[in-house]
Design an enzyme around this catalytic site. Structure first.
Site, short mmCIF file in Angstrom:
data_model
loop_
_atom_site.label_atom_id
_atom_site.label_comp_id
_atom_site.label_asym_id
_atom_site.label_seq_id
_atom_site.Cartn_x
_atom_site.Cartn_y
_atom_site.Cartn_z
N GLY A 24 52.72 8.52 61.06
CA GLY A 24 51.85 8.19 62.17
C GLY A 24 51.03 6.97 61.84
O GLY A 24 51.25 6.31 60.81
N GLY A 25 50.06 6.67 62.73
CA GLY A 25 49.27 5.47 62.54
C GLY A 25 48.39 5.53 61.31
O GLY A 25 48.07 4.50 60.72
N ASP A 137 40.63 21.80 66.26
CA ASP A 137 41.82 21.03 66.69
C ASP A 137 43.06 21.94 66.76
O ASP A 137 44.15 21.55 66.34
CB ASP A 137 42.07 19.86 65.75
CG ASP A 137 43.00 18.81 66.36
OD1 ASP A 137 43.15 18.80 67.61
OD2 ASP A 137 43.59 18.01 65.60
N LYS A 139 46.13 23.46 68.44
CA LYS A 139 47.08 23.04 69.48
C LYS A 139 48.49 23.38 69.00
O LYS A 139 48.69 23.69 67.82
CB LYS A 139 46.94 21.54 69.75
CG LYS A 139 47.15 20.66 68.51
CD LYS A 139 46.89 19.20 68.81
CE LYS A 139 47.05 18.34 67.56
NZ LYS A 139 46.78 16.91 67.84
N PRO A 140 49.48 23.36 69.88
CA PRO A 140 50.85 23.71 69.45
C PRO A 140 51.35 22.87 68.28
O PRO A 140 52.07 23.38 67.41
CB PRO A 140 51.67 23.47 70.71
CG PRO A 140 50.72 23.71 71.84
CD PRO A 140 49.41 23.18 71.35
N ASN A 142 49.77 21.86 65.75
CA ASN A 142 49.16 22.29 64.49
C ASN A 142 49.48 23.75 64.16
O ASN A 142 48.85 24.32 63.26
CB ASN A 142 47.64 22.08 64.53
CG ASN A 142 47.27 20.63 64.30
OD1 ASN A 142 48.05 19.86 63.73
ND2 ASN A 142 46.09 20.24 64.76
#
Length: 475
Positions: A24-25, A137, A139-140, A142
């Site tokens: 990722g970034g 945080d 969420k699906p 994670n």
């Protein structure tokens, strides 16, 4: 600094790169083999020369994960930096995929499968809450689905990088919203200082909503930006899950909507209560998951029926207490008005005797009046009788009642009564005359044991002998 990792590359003289798992970034995750242990691990690097806040977040994630012992949290094995200062974290290697990838591949999940995934996540989140860590945080992406040693599904919670620590000295910037917008609670946008475990309850509900419907709770055609999404989360109601998936049980929809209540106090107070509410919709292992969550938080195990009852009580209107009382009197001074319902003060034993004695006195008085009325009715010879004489006699052996000291006869003359007043003769005051010689001694006479009404004798003459009452008082 930009890093490139090639298969076979040796890192830190102990890890051999096998493949890149993701990038990722801000970072990259690779699969590498520990040469000394011959074990496959995952190494997460923070790349791009991040800021001090990014470094703090990276270290925070490692510290949070290493404190959690749950099987549903990815274990952290090491934290260090490369020779050029690039931080890295060594974690256990997981085989499988995250739930976001599963949603893209399969679409909405079966109810029991989705519920079981959330129940397992609740166990990891419960342990974090027990030591003062809020994930913030969930969420699906994670929630990572892997397999246990027996092949059973096992959810691993990832990325504690923006977790809120209740007793941390390294504070994140509380003024900046942190998290993934489609799963963030209202307080994460508008009141970051109010983030607490119920914030994770919202995120778990939003994640389950997505797993069951394939949509996030506030997904609409007109919500096409972060600002529009924030407005929807703060001001609009979430979509009803059954509008997107009609086969969902109504009770499960109620659980989801309670998780997504904008009022934190109206949500489930803990992930243990949420887990108990989800048990009826999971697999045969759901009850075991919920019991583990309750034990982690030190809460008493709550049955699904009890949670359902509390849900009904929460949504049902509160009955109003109605007290039926007589109208309160009106007072000129408002401060003198009483209230219809007051707290009763303790009554002492002495206070309880006062009403009893008063009741006895009233009973004796009423009995006397009734007896007098009976006597009055018995002395009326006929409706035409104008006058009558009552004679009080003492019981035998005396032939004639008399004063004990002098032997003088005692008679009582009643005032004339008419036929219309015969019923109230007992209430007519009697005139008593006492001879002067016996007035001081007549007070010792005891009351008679019985009263016998005398036969009517007509109108008394003016030459009648003096009369006195039982106590010798002159009228």
């Amino acid at each position: 600094m930009l890093h490139t990792f090639q298969p076979g590359q040796l890192l830190l003289d102990k890890y051999r790169v096998e493949r890149v798992l993701g990038a990722g970034g801000m970072g990259m995750v690779i699969a590498a083999r520990h040469l000394a242990l011959d074990e496959l691990v995952a190494i997460k690097f923070m790349l791009g020369g991040g800021s001090q806040a990014d470094l703090t977040r990276f270290v925070r994630e490692a510290r949070a994960a290493v404190r959690l012992r749950s099987q549903h949290v990815a274990r952290v094995l090491d934290v260090a930096a490369l020779e050029d200062g690039t931080p890295y974290m060594v974690l256990e290697h997981l085989n499988g995929s995250d739930l976001a990838h599963m949603l893209r591949e399969r679409g909405p999940l079966p109810v029991s499968e989705a519920v079981d995934a959330i129940l397992q996540a609740c166990e990891a989140i419960a342990e974090a809450h027990s030591i003062g860590i809020v994930h913030r945080d969930i969420k699906p992406a994670n929630l990572f689905l892997t397999r246990g040693a027996d092949g059973s599904p096992c959810i691993k919670v990832l990325d504690f990088g923006i977790a809120k620590w209740s007793a941390s000295t390294a504070k994140m910037d509380a003024s900046q919203p942190m998290g993934s917008a489609p799963y963030m609670a209202p307080e994460q946008f508008a009141a970051t200082n109010q983030v607490d475990p119920r914030t994770d309850v919202w995120a778990l509900g939003a994640t389950l909503f997505d797993l069951l419907t394939g949509k996030t709770p506030f997904h609409r055609d007109d919500v096409d930006s972060i600002q529009a999404l924030m407005h929807a989360v703060l001001l609009r109601d979430p979509m009803r899950p059954r509008m997107l998936r009609a086969d969902l049980p109504e009770a499960l929809e109620a659980v989801l909507l309670r998780c997504l209540d904008k009022d934190q106090a109206a949500r489930f107070p803990s992930v243990a209560k949420l887990a108990a509410a989800l048990v009826p919709f999971g697999s045969e292992h759901a009850s075991l998951y919920a019991k583990r969550v309750a034990r982690v938080l030190g809460e008493a195990e709550t049955s699904a029926r009890a949670v359902a009852s509390s849900e009904v009580e929460r949504t049902a209107p509160v009955p109003q207490l109605v007290v039926a009382t007589a109208p309160l009197p009106q007072f000129e001074d408002d401060s003198a008005e009483g209230t219809a319902l007051q707290t009763a003060a303790p009554v002492s034993r002495k206070d309880r005797r006062v009403p009893l004695v008063a009741g006895l006195v009233i009973a004796v008085a009423v009995g006397g009046i009734f007896l007098g009325m009976r006597l009055g009715r018995g002395t009326a010879a006929s409706p035409s009788t104008a006058t009558e004489m009552l004679e009080v006699r003492t019981p035998p052996p005396l032939e004639q009642p008399s004063d004990i000291a002098t032997g003088a006869p005692i008679t009582v003359s009643a005032a004339p009564v008419t036929s219309t007043a015969a019923a109230s003769v007992a209430d007519t005051p009697a005139r008593v005359e006492v001879p002067p010689s016996t007035a001081s001694q007549a007070r010792t006479v005891q009351p008679p044991r019985r009263v016998v009404p005398a036969a009517p004798v007509g109108t008394p003459s003016s030459t009648s002998s003096p009369k006195e009452n039982l106590y010798g008082r002159r009228r």
